[in-house]
Design an enzyme around this catalytic site. Structure first.
Site, PDB file in Angstrom:
ATOM      1  N   GLU A   1       6.636  65.508  45.891  1.00 54.23           N
ATOM      2  CA  GLU A   1       8.113  65.218  46.061  1.00 54.23           C
ATOM      3  C   GLU A   1       8.573  64.404  44.850  1.00 54.23           C
ATOM      4  O   GLU A   1       9.272  63.322  45.083  1.00 54.23           O
ATOM      5  CB  GLU A   1       8.124  64.361  47.331  1.00 54.23           C
ATOM      6  CG  GLU A   1       7.719  65.125  48.550  1.00 54.23           C
ATOM      7  CD  GLU A   1       7.863  64.261  49.889  1.00 54.23           C
ATOM      8  OE1 GLU A   1       8.337  63.328  49.864  1.00 54.23           O
ATOM      9  OE2 GLU A   1       7.132  64.998  50.876  1.00 54.23           O
TER      10      GLU A   1
ATOM     11  N   GLU B   1       2.054  71.360  55.761  1.00 52.88           N
ATOM     12  CA  GLU B   1       3.018  70.553  56.866  1.00 52.88           C
ATOM     13  C   GLU B   1       3.919  71.328  57.465  1.00 52.88           C
ATOM     14  O   GLU B   1       4.847  71.008  57.841  1.00 52.88           O
ATOM     15  CB  GLU B   1       3.756  69.635  56.062  1.00 52.88           C
ATOM     16  CG  GLU B   1       3.015  68.619  54.788  1.00 52.88           C
ATOM     17  CD  GLU B   1       3.831  67.494  54.256  1.00 52.88           C
ATOM     18  OE1 GLU B   1       4.636  67.054  54.584  1.00 52.88           O
ATOM     19  OE2 GLU B   1       3.153  66.995  53.041  1.00 52.88           O
TER      20      GLU B   1
HETATM   21  O1  G3I Z   1       1.787  53.130  64.291  1.00 57.39           O
HETATM   22  C1  G3I Z   1       1.745  52.223  63.267  1.00 57.39           C
HETATM   23  C2  G3I Z   1       2.051  50.856  63.812  1.00 57.39           C
HETATM   24  O2  G3I Z   1       1.291  50.643  64.996  1.00 57.39           O
HETATM   25  C3  G3I Z   1       2.067  49.835  62.849  1.00 57.39           C
HETATM   26  O3  G3I Z   1       2.331  48.715  63.205  1.00 57.39           O
HETATM   27  C4  G3I Z   1       2.765  50.201  61.656  1.00 57.39           C
HETATM   28  C5  G3I Z   1       2.614  49.190  60.482  1.00 57.39           C
HETATM   29  O4  G3I Z   1       3.483  49.788  59.341  1.00 57.39           O
HETATM   30  O5  G3I Z   1       2.556  51.680  61.106  1.00 57.39           O
HETATM   31  C6  G3I Z   1       2.719  52.616  61.942  1.00 57.39           C
HETATM   32  O6  G3I Z   1       2.131  53.830  61.461  1.00 57.39           O
HETATM   33  C7  G3I Z   1       3.362  54.693  61.074  1.00 57.39           C
HETATM   34  C8  G3I Z   1       2.617  56.029  60.830  1.00 57.39           C
HETATM   35  O7  G3I Z   1       3.531  56.837  60.241  1.00 57.39           O
HETATM   36  C9  G3I Z   1       2.358  56.494  62.492  1.00 57.39           C
HETATM   37  O8  G3I Z   1       1.619  57.610  62.378  1.00 57.39           O
HETATM   38  C10 G3I Z   1       3.500  54.047  59.492  1.00 57.39           C
HETATM   39  O9  G3I Z   1       4.148  52.815  59.475  1.00 57.39           O
HETATM   40  C11 G3I Z   1       4.753  55.081  58.910  1.00 57.39           C
HETATM   41  O10 G3I Z   1       4.836  54.910  57.657  1.00 57.39           O
HETATM   42  C12 G3I Z   1       3.825  56.705  59.107  1.00 57.39           C
HETATM   43  O11 G3I Z   1       4.585  57.468  58.488  1.00 57.39           O
HETATM   44  C13 G3I Z   1       4.137  58.699  57.606  1.00 57.39           C
HETATM   45  C14 G3I Z   1       5.096  59.159  56.675  1.00 57.39           C
HETATM   46  O12 G3I Z   1       4.738  60.312  56.016  1.00 57.39           O
HETATM   47  C15 G3I Z   1       5.492  58.056  55.921  1.00 57.39           C
HETATM   48  O13 G3I Z   1       6.549  58.535  54.789  1.00 57.39           O
HETATM   49  C16 G3I Z   1       3.886  59.838  58.727  1.00 57.39           C
HETATM   50  O14 G3I Z   1       2.955  59.561  59.758  1.00 57.39           O
HETATM   51  C17 G3I Z   1       3.470  61.134  57.977  1.00 57.39           C
HETATM   52  O15 G3I Z   1       3.426  62.457  58.756  1.00 57.39           O
HETATM   53  C18 G3I Z   1       4.482  61.360  56.969  1.00 57.39           C
HETATM   54  O16 G3I Z   1       4.120  62.374  56.222  1.00 57.39           O
HETATM   55  C19 G3I Z   1       4.721  62.703  55.084  1.00 57.39           C
HETATM   56  C20 G3I Z   1       3.942  63.408  54.037  1.00 57.39           C
HETATM   57  O17 G3I Z   1       2.939  62.637  53.741  1.00 57.39           O
HETATM   58  C21 G3I Z   1       4.747  64.102  52.673  1.00 57.39           C
HETATM   59  N1  G3I Z   1       5.809  65.037  53.306  1.00 57.39           N
HETATM   60  C22 G3I Z   1       6.745  64.579  54.173  1.00 57.39           C
HETATM   61  C23 G3I Z   1       5.994  63.866  55.612  1.00 57.39           C
HETATM   62  C24 G3I Z   1       6.782  63.532  56.553  1.00 57.39           C
HETATM   63  O18 G3I Z   1       7.499  62.356  56.274  1.00 57.39           O
END
Ligand code: G3I
Length: 369
Positions: free
Chosen positions: A168, A275
């Site tokens: 990206e 994805e």
């Molecule tokens: O659940 C925890 C929580 O318990 C904890 O306290 C907290 C601390 O930061 O984190 C939480 O986890 C979150 C996680 O998702 C849950 O699965 C993270 O904060 C959060 O940042 C994370 O988001 C991820 C996101 O990228 C970040 O931009 C998503 O899982 C993930 O599916 C998503 O994937 C991206 C690809 O890498 C790139 N393309 C877009 C796609 C969707 O955004």
């Protein structure tokens, strides 16, 4: 065999078909109230492309995927991607040390289960804060980039089938994502070319991809093509593009998808569909939580059938199709839709398995063709 499959996979395929009949698995689908027999996905698609899924590895107080799902579900996949575990924030510590716990869990599992791993991702503007704890000039940024890629791609050398080297980097409305720390410290987009050069030097056998979303949109796609040409990324080691398929029940059209595939295929680039998930709110962040009705189940099944008919039509250019998660319970879309993040979960139904890990009609629609 359609594509060169690593030796261990060939042996497995032979073993699973030794009786001459592809491995048939009964998958109980509670919605169908019957045991339905059909091919597991990696068997159904073995002449087309890898079938993959993004998985959780315990990086955020979550349980590793192989402790969450039964073997019956997991054996459908022959490619895995760490949803978060191999991103910089989960590998690089601010003291400059590296932690490969989550990636090692994934490559160990994949090796034992004759599957490949897509490495996601070396260079991204997001989830990389531990790399940028202080300001730096361009030379320091280049040293940081080279050191990071040499350590990470070096650690996993020989165990990663394909890397999302850069994720990206192109803007949504302008040529570059200028908000990226890499863009800022490099004072421009050269970090993109350097990333491919460093990755190719470090693991020459891994396939190197540029991964992005909305490449089914002609203007975004044109900016990606311009990047590839202007930075001469193919000479730097680029092998292909990862077309992120965060799509919905109505968008993109079959022809939008076909145009994207044709554009990059015509450039001689490999294509990975990455994805894949179907937002059942179709990007409407205001809709209240909906139920998974029989009508929605049918609509989702028809949508997945339509999308996979395009993938099969262009399978000579597509080497891998990966879902962004295994079951609806996993999906990031329970907290995101239409550009908005929710504090409270709004149940979404984007994947092939439901919250109990049972196959949905969409699963049968993808498998039976
Ligand atoms: O659940 C925890 C929580 O318990 C904890 O306290 C907290 C601390 O930061 O984190 C939480 O986890 C979150 C996680 O998702 C849950 O699965 C993270 O904060 C959060 O940042 C994370 O988001 C991820 C996101 O990228 C970040 O931009 C998503 O899982 C993930 O599916 C998503 O994937 C991206 C690809 O890498 C790139 N393309 C877009 C796609 C969707 O955004």
């Amino acid at each position: 065999m359609k594509k060169l499959i690593p030796g261990f996979l060939l042996l497995t395929l032979f073993a699973s078909c030794v009786g001459g009949v592809p491995d048939k698995k009964e998958v109980k689908n509670k919605n169908a109230n019957t045991d339905r027999e059909y091919r597991i996905l990696k068997e159904a698609y073995k002449e087309y492309f890898y079938i993959g899924a993004a998985v959780k590895l315990g990086e955020y107080d979550s349980t590793p995927f192989y402790q969450t799902y039964s073997e019956d579900v997991l054996k459908n996949f022959n490619s895995f991607t760490a949803e978060n575990g191999m991103k910089p924030e989960n590998i690089y510590r601010e003291d400059g040390s590296f932690d490969f716990t989550y990636g090692d869990r994934l490559v160990d599992y994949a090796l034992k289960h004759n599957a490949v791993v897509r490495g996601h991702t070396l260079v991204w503007h997001n989830q990389s804060k531990t790399l940028f704890s202080k300001d730096m000039d361009k030379e320091a940024a280049k040293t940081l980039l080279k050191n990071y890629i040499q350590n990470v791609a070096g650690h996993f050398k020989g165990k990663i089938y394909a890397w999302d080297v850069v994720n990206e980097a192109v803007g949504d409305g302008s040529q570059w994502r200028t908000s990226s720390p890499w863009y800022k410290y490099y004072s421009g987009p050269e970090y993109i070319r350097d990333a491919f050069i460093f990755a190719k030097e470090t693991d020459p056998d891994a396939l190197l991809f540029y991964n992005d979303y909305n490449m089914v949109n002609s203007s975004k796609r044109a900016r990606v093509v311009k990047m590839i040409k202007d930075l001469d990324l193919i000479s730097a080691g680029l092998d292909g593009v990862g077309i992120q398929a965060h799509w919905n029940l109505y968008w993109p059209s079959k022809s939008d998808i076909e145009q994207a595939i044709k554009t990059f295929a015509d450039m001689g680039l490999k294509i990975h569909i990455t994805e894949l998930d179907i937002d059942c709110y179709s990007g409407n962040s205001l809709t209240k939580e909906i139920d998974y009705t029989a009508r929605l189940e049918q609509q989702l099944a028809e949508r997945y059938a339509e999308i996979f008919s395009v993938f099969r039509k262009y399978s000579q250019y597509i080497d891998s199709v990966s879902f962004w998660g295994i079951s609806d319970k996993d999906s990031w879309l329970n907290y995101f839709s239409g550009g908005r993040t929710f504090d409270k979960e709004r149940k979404n139904y984007p994947l092939l398995f439901d919250r109990e890990g049972a196959a949905k009609e969409a699963f049968f629609a993808v498998s039976a063709f």
